[in-house]
Scaffold this motif. Structure first.
Motif, PDB file in Angstrom:
ATOM      1  N   TYR A  24      22.496  39.759  40.403  1.00 14.65           N
ATOM      2  CA  TYR A  24      22.757  40.596  40.055  1.00 14.65           C
ATOM      3  C   TYR A  24      25.146  41.119  40.082  1.00 14.65           C
ATOM      4  O   TYR A  24      25.597  40.116  41.153  1.00 14.65           O
ATOM      5  N   ASN A  25      25.303  42.070  39.634  1.00 10.52           N
ATOM      6  CA  ASN A  25      26.725  43.068  39.916  1.00 10.52           C
ATOM      7  C   ASN A  25      26.766  42.366  41.243  1.00 10.52           C
ATOM      8  O   ASN A  25      26.196  43.700  41.748  1.00 10.52           O
ATOM      9  N   TYR A  26      28.555  42.789  41.711  1.00 10.47           N
ATOM     10  CA  TYR A  26      28.604  42.605  43.104  1.00 10.47           C
ATOM     11  C   TYR A  26      28.235  44.428  43.146  1.00 10.47           C
ATOM     12  O   TYR A  26      27.586  44.575  44.765  1.00 10.47           O
TER      13      TYR A  26
ATOM     14  N   MET B 245      30.570  32.701  29.471  1.00 12.34           N
ATOM     15  CA  MET B 245      31.785  32.679  30.433  1.00 12.34           C
ATOM     16  C   MET B 245      32.627  33.730  30.337  1.00 12.34           C
ATOM     17  O   MET B 245      33.720  33.815  30.865  1.00 12.34           O
ATOM     18  N   ALA B 246      31.594  34.636  30.625  1.00  9.49           N
ATOM     19  CA  ALA B 246      31.896  36.234  31.108  1.00  9.49           C
ATOM     20  C   ALA B 246      33.809  36.866  30.194  1.00  9.49           C
ATOM     21  O   ALA B 246      34.096  37.192  30.833  1.00  9.49           O
ATOM     22  N   PHE B 247      33.246  36.830  29.367  1.00 12.26           N
ATOM     23  CA  PHE B 247      34.837  37.361  28.216  1.00 12.26           C
ATOM     24  C   PHE B 247      34.411  38.741  28.303  1.00 12.26           C
ATOM     25  O   PHE B 247      35.278  39.138  27.811  1.00 12.26           O
ATOM     26  N   ALA B 248      33.346  39.211  28.571  1.00 13.42           N
ATOM     27  CA  ALA B 248      33.258  40.787  28.383  1.00 13.42           C
ATOM     28  C   ALA B 248      32.911  41.697  28.162  1.00 13.42           C
ATOM     29  O   ALA B 248      33.336  42.452  27.484  1.00 13.42           O
TER      30      ALA B 248
ATOM     31  N   ARG C  57      33.828  43.509  34.771  1.00 13.07           N
ATOM     32  CA  ARG C  57      34.366  42.378  34.682  1.00 13.07           C
ATOM     33  C   ARG C  57      32.881  40.983  33.552  1.00 13.07           C
ATOM     34  O   ARG C  57      33.263  39.769  33.567  1.00 13.07           O
TER      35      ARG C  57
ATOM     36  N   PRO D 259      38.629  41.744  29.820  1.00  5.83           N
ATOM     37  CA  PRO D 259      37.529  41.510  28.241  1.00  5.83           C
ATOM     38  C   PRO D 259      38.473  40.736  27.228  1.00  5.83           C
ATOM     39  O   PRO D 259      39.943  40.999  27.046  1.00  5.83           O
TER      40      PRO D 259
ATOM     41  N   ARG E 180      39.122  37.520  27.983  1.00  2.67           N
ATOM     42  CA  ARG E 180      40.067  36.149  28.968  1.00  2.67           C
ATOM     43  C   ARG E 180      38.876  35.771  29.103  1.00  2.67           C
ATOM     44  O   ARG E 180      38.021  36.830  30.350  1.00  2.67           O
ATOM     45  N   PRO E 181      37.938  34.718  28.952  1.00  2.00           N
ATOM     46  CA  PRO E 181      37.028  33.931  29.609  1.00  2.00           C
ATOM     47  C   PRO E 181      37.398  33.411  31.438  1.00  2.00           C
ATOM     48  O   PRO E 181      38.537  33.932  31.841  1.00  2.00           O
ATOM     49  N   GLN E 182      36.607  33.807  31.778  1.00  2.00           N
ATOM     50  CA  GLN E 182      36.437  33.495  33.407  1.00  2.00           C
ATOM     51  C   GLN E 182      35.401  33.473  34.469  1.00  2.00           C
ATOM     52  O   GLN E 182      34.135  32.665  33.014  1.00  2.00           O
ATOM     53  N   ASP E 183      35.694  32.922  35.088  1.00  2.00           N
ATOM     54  CA  ASP E 183      34.427  32.941  36.227  1.00  2.00           C
ATOM     55  C   ASP E 183      32.520  33.193  35.663  1.00  2.00           C
ATOM     56  O   ASP E 183      32.981  34.486  36.174  1.00  2.00           O
ATOM     57  N   PRO E 184      31.943  32.735  35.384  1.00  2.00           N
ATOM     58  CA  PRO E 184      30.594  33.307  35.299  1.00  2.00           C
ATOM     59  C   PRO E 184      29.823  34.228  35.802  1.00  2.00           C
ATOM     60  O   PRO E 184      29.121  34.755  35.685  1.00  2.00           O
ATOM     61  N   GLN E 185      30.470  33.561  37.357  1.00  2.00           N
ATOM     62  CA  GLN E 185      29.554  33.972  38.498  1.00  2.00           C
ATOM     63  C   GLN E 185      30.215  34.703  39.422  1.00  2.00           C
ATOM     64  O   GLN E 185      30.214  35.678  40.598  1.00  2.00           O
ATOM     65  N   ALA E 186      31.682  35.274  38.796  1.00  2.00           N
ATOM     66  CA  ALA E 186      32.681  35.658  39.702  1.00  2.00           C
ATOM     67  C   ALA E 186      32.281  37.226  39.670  1.00  2.00           C
ATOM     68  O   ALA E 186      32.546  37.530  40.737  1.00  2.00           O
ATOM     69  N   TYR E 187      31.396  37.642  38.691  1.00  2.00           N
ATOM     70  CA  TYR E 187      31.212  39.150  38.769  1.00  2.00           C
ATOM     71  C   TYR E 187      30.232  39.837  40.080  1.00  2.00           C
ATOM     72  O   TYR E 187      30.241  41.374  40.367  1.00  2.00           O
ATOM     73  N   ALA E 188      29.415  38.347  40.735  1.00  2.00           N
ATOM     74  CA  ALA E 188      28.576  39.012  41.295  1.00  2.00           C
ATOM     75  C   ALA E 188      28.846  38.678  42.446  1.00  2.00           C
ATOM     76  O   ALA E 188      28.619  39.515  43.460  1.00  2.00           O
ATOM     77  N   ARG E 189      30.212  38.557  42.830  1.00  2.00           N
ATOM     78  CA  ARG E 189      31.085  38.976  43.897  1.00  2.00           C
ATOM     79  C   ARG E 189      32.044  39.413  44.381  1.00  2.00           C
ATOM     80  O   ARG E 189      32.387  40.177  43.325  1.00  2.00           O
TER      81      ARG E 189
ATOM     82  N   PRO F 172      35.536  41.301  44.435  1.00  2.00           N
ATOM     83  CA  PRO F 172      36.971  40.588  43.937  1.00  2.00           C
ATOM     84  C   PRO F 172      37.947  40.057  45.094  1.00  2.00           C
ATOM     85  O   PRO F 172      37.887  41.043  45.377  1.00  2.00           O
TER      86      PRO F 172
END
Lengths: 532, 193
Positions: A164-166, A201-204, A328, B180, B182-191, B193
């Motif tokens: 889930y999204n935060y 890689m969450a380029f979103a 994100r 958008p 820029r690549p990032q930690d793919p799990q970061a959205y679940a935490r 910021p």
């Protein structure tokens, strides 16, 4: 490797999801396959640059290079838009799609027998269930099996689901208060490396922007590549099929296609599979009318082009006092399907709730406001990161008045009649929307939001289409009321198959892609069993 | 004419049958690029005026030097590649100098302090927030033709260049260092910021 002019075992028209999956399934079984694709072949290696260009200049990477090829007209109550609603290229609309990979519910196949509405499919969920499992494996679906409203499954998701999204916690809390169950969402997107694709890689940029720069999200280019690797398949891009030609025995013997310079070519095969989506598949059958098939190829029933459907989207938006953190990732991670297998589907249709952490980007705020400098910066800070959305995906019933026909006046680049869309909505769809919007508002009320910024009539007036083109070549047992049989073979033409969402009898209320893939695998297994 | 605020009262007074008429009037007043006009480069002085404007428009405090190059490159490409823009940018330079004289009693625009330049821009455009739909609609009907043209082809072009091509600075406004594209930690959205 089969060459363009050789007689293929199978000629597939269209290299989108259905065509790509079919190509691989057939070629891997040793059949010689040629795929004709109207659009170009984009290079996956150039996708990072394409994404950058899209972000920096707004250039749509999937825009048709030949806009005159894609002209269309409308003459219904509602102008149905096709701009950015389909992609003609190797990969088809999977180049731009969202990536949701959901199974239709059991009840979607039995609308008439259960609710007295529309028609039943000639197959049941149980017939398709094994192929749904194979389709999930083929597309690399990442899922968590926590949806109690989903139809039964006999296989696990091949990839672990996305968490889930935060900010989904806001939806979770509100749903808990109302007794609505929220659950995870299956996506055809790599949560871990899969086949030849890396993990997300969450380029979103996959959702709103419609591009994954690293191909972590499935596109049917993957199956086209796999088909070519077998050595049994060739793909011819920029091959716009204009006619399907039959012989005296009423069998297709070749198709005529043209390249953008209008040079004509022919492709022969023993079997032909039409995978050109709901609009172009119907149009090509109608364009292929002949003395033998005066109403259009395989159209003795008069059903080709009828019952065009989509899913209808209504957004309910709200502003929260506390901050949320949108953009994100490019996709949502929570839904509720509690209102899909509804027991009262005869009055209103099914409603799927998509919970989205979204809202305007800084650029959106700048575009909508008339501010600049410090005032604009302040407005951006005030507006950003306080919005949530509930998107309601709702059902549209098939209606014979919603059609794809040939426009008698407007011609495309090749001189062929453009598709004409006649489209309207009925009370059933409107009542479903009203019910869904009220549900969305209740959830936001339970959340204690600062303000519902879009709801009620505003949500209805700003309806969006799912761009899920369905119907127009319905499958059925009776040749008088359908175009293809349950094996997706045209009733009237022994060696012609139609595969894709065009054969859907009803549209349910989830995205059609996984069902398209499941039907394609099933049809390929059937075709491969025929003697060549 | 300068109009700020929400315009809610005005909205209530607009009869419901007006949207069609309003749409027609707005359509007639909609600025158009002159596509027969030549492409080319602004003079250094003209470009300096445009950059003096850009510094006022972009929503950042300080650090303009870092993005000036990006916007200058964008404007140069625009006037060289898109017919009509060279003329519109030149007209904007003239309008800014003229308004600078009228508002502050001196000029040219590029030589004014930043505060004075902000005053000049405020004299040319209405201000409205993102949800002030009515003011936005009224602007299309009542702002001067020069003002509309300035808004549509110059202000929007410069701001769009900032948000699209200086994305790091644009997203930094809301505290994002990853955004958008820029690549990032793919799990970061679940935490958090």
């Amino acid at each position: 490797m089969i060459q363009g002019n050789d007689v293929a075992d199978v000629c597939i028209i269209g290299a989108g999801l259905a065509g790509g999956v079919m190509a691989y399934e057939l070629a891997s079984r040793g059949l010689k396959v040629v795929v004709l694709e109207a659009g170009p072949r984009h290079s996956p290696e150039a996708r990072v640059d394409a994404m950058r260009e899209l972000l920096e200049s707004g250039k749509d990477p999937w825009a048709p290079e030949l806009p005159e090829r894609d002209v269309y007209t409308n003459d219904g109550e509602i102008a149905y838009p096709l701009e950015r609603a389909r992609v003609k290229a190797v990969g088809g609309s999977t180049l731009r799609w969202g990536g949701l990979a959901l199974r239709f519910h059991e009840t979607d196949f039995q609308m008439k027998s259960l609710y007295g509405l529309a028609e039943d499919w000639p197959i049941r969920y149980a017939d398709l269930e094994p192929f749904y499992g194979k389709a999930e494996l083929a597309l690399g679906v990442a899922g968590t099996a926590d949806n109690p409203f989903a139809p039964y499954r006999t296989t696990n998701y091949p990839l672990p689901g996305f968490p889930y999204n935060y900010d989904d916690r806001h939806f979770q809390n509100a749903c808990n208060k109302l007794g609505i169950l929220m659950h995870h969402v299956p996506w055809a997107r790599n949560s871990i490396p899969f086949q030849d694709g890396p993990a997300c890689m969450a380029f979103a940029t996959c959702g709103n922007y419609g591009i994954c720069p690293i191909s972590a999200q499935y596109t049917s280019e993957r199956h086209i590549r796999l088909a070519e690797k077998t050595g049994n398949a060739s793909v011819i891009p920029n091959a716009n099929v204009r006619r399907i030609q039959t012989d005296k025995l009423r069998r297709v013997n070749h198709v005529v296609y043209a390249t953008p310079d209008k040079t004509q070519h022919e492709q022969s095969a023993r079997t032909f599979v039409l995978c050109a989506h709901a609009i172009e598949s119907a149009r090509l059958l109608l364009l292929s009318a002949s003395a033998q098939f005066p109403q259009g190829l395989a159209n003795g029933s008069g059903m080709v082009g009828k019952n065009f459907m989509d899913h209808l989207y209504f957004a309910v938006d709200a502003r929260l006092k506390e901050p949320v953190f949108p953009h994100r990732i490019g996709f949502h991670t929570a839904e509720s399907h509690q209102f899909i297998p509804t027991g009262k589907r005869d009055e209103t249709g099914t409603i799927k709730l998509e919970f989205e952490v979204t809202g305007p980007t800084p650029a959106d705020v700048a575009r909508r406001s008339g501010l600049w400098g410090k005032a604009l910066a302040e407005e951006i800070r005030q507006s950003f990161g306080h919005h949530l959305r509930i998107s309601l995906e709702t059902e549209q019933l098939p209606d014979e008045r919603n059609t794809i026909t040939l426009d008698p006046h407007i011609k495309d680049h090749f001189g062929d009649a453009a598709p004409r869309i006649t489209y309207s909505l009925g009370e059933y769809e409107r009542d479903t929307a009203v019910k869904g919007i009220a549900m969305g508002e209740r959830i936001f009320d339970a959340m204690g939001v600062e303000e519902i910024t879009r709801g009620g009539r505003d949500s209805i007036e700003r309806m969006n289409f799912g761009k899920h083109h369905m119907g127009t070549c319905r499958m059925g047992i009776d040749p008088a009321t359908s175009v293809v049989n349950p094996d997706l073979r045209a009733h009237e033409v022994e060696n012609l198959f139609v595969v894709g969402s065009s054969v859907f009898v009803t549209g349910g209320s989830v995205q059609p892609s996984l069902t398209i893939a499941a039907l394609a695998i099933r049809a390929a297994e059937f075709i491969a069993q025929q003697e060549y | 004419m300068i109009l700020a605020g929400s315009g809610i009262a005005t909205a209530a007074a607009v009869p419901s049958q007006l949207p069609k008429i309003e749409g027609r009037i707005a359509g007639l007043r909609r600025p158009q690029l002159e596509e027969d006009s030549p492409t080319g480069e602004l003079t250094p002085r003209e470009m300096a005026t445009v950059m003096a404007l850009a510094e006022v428009l972009v929503p950042i405090d300080g650090g303009f030097r870092g993005i000036e190059e990006v916007i200058e490159r964008h404007v140069r490409q625009r006037t060289l590649q898109t017919k009509g823009y060279l003329q519109e940018y030149r007209k904007a330079v003239a309008l800014l100098d003229e308004t600078a004289e009228a508002v502050t009693g001196h000029g040219p625009f590029m030589e004014l302090s930043k505060a004075e330049r902000e005053e000049v821009v405020a004299a040319l455009l209405w201000k409205y927030n993102a949800d002030d739909h009515m003011v936005r609609r009224l602007e299309r009907l009542f702002l001067s033709k020069e003002g509309l043209t300035f808004r549509r082809f110059i202000v929007r072009d410069i701001l769009a260049a900032f948000f699209r091509k200086s994305r790091q600075a644009a997203w930094a406004i809301v505290g994002y260092d990853l955004f958008p594209g820029r690549p990032q930690d793919p799990q970061a959205y679940a935490r958090m910021p």
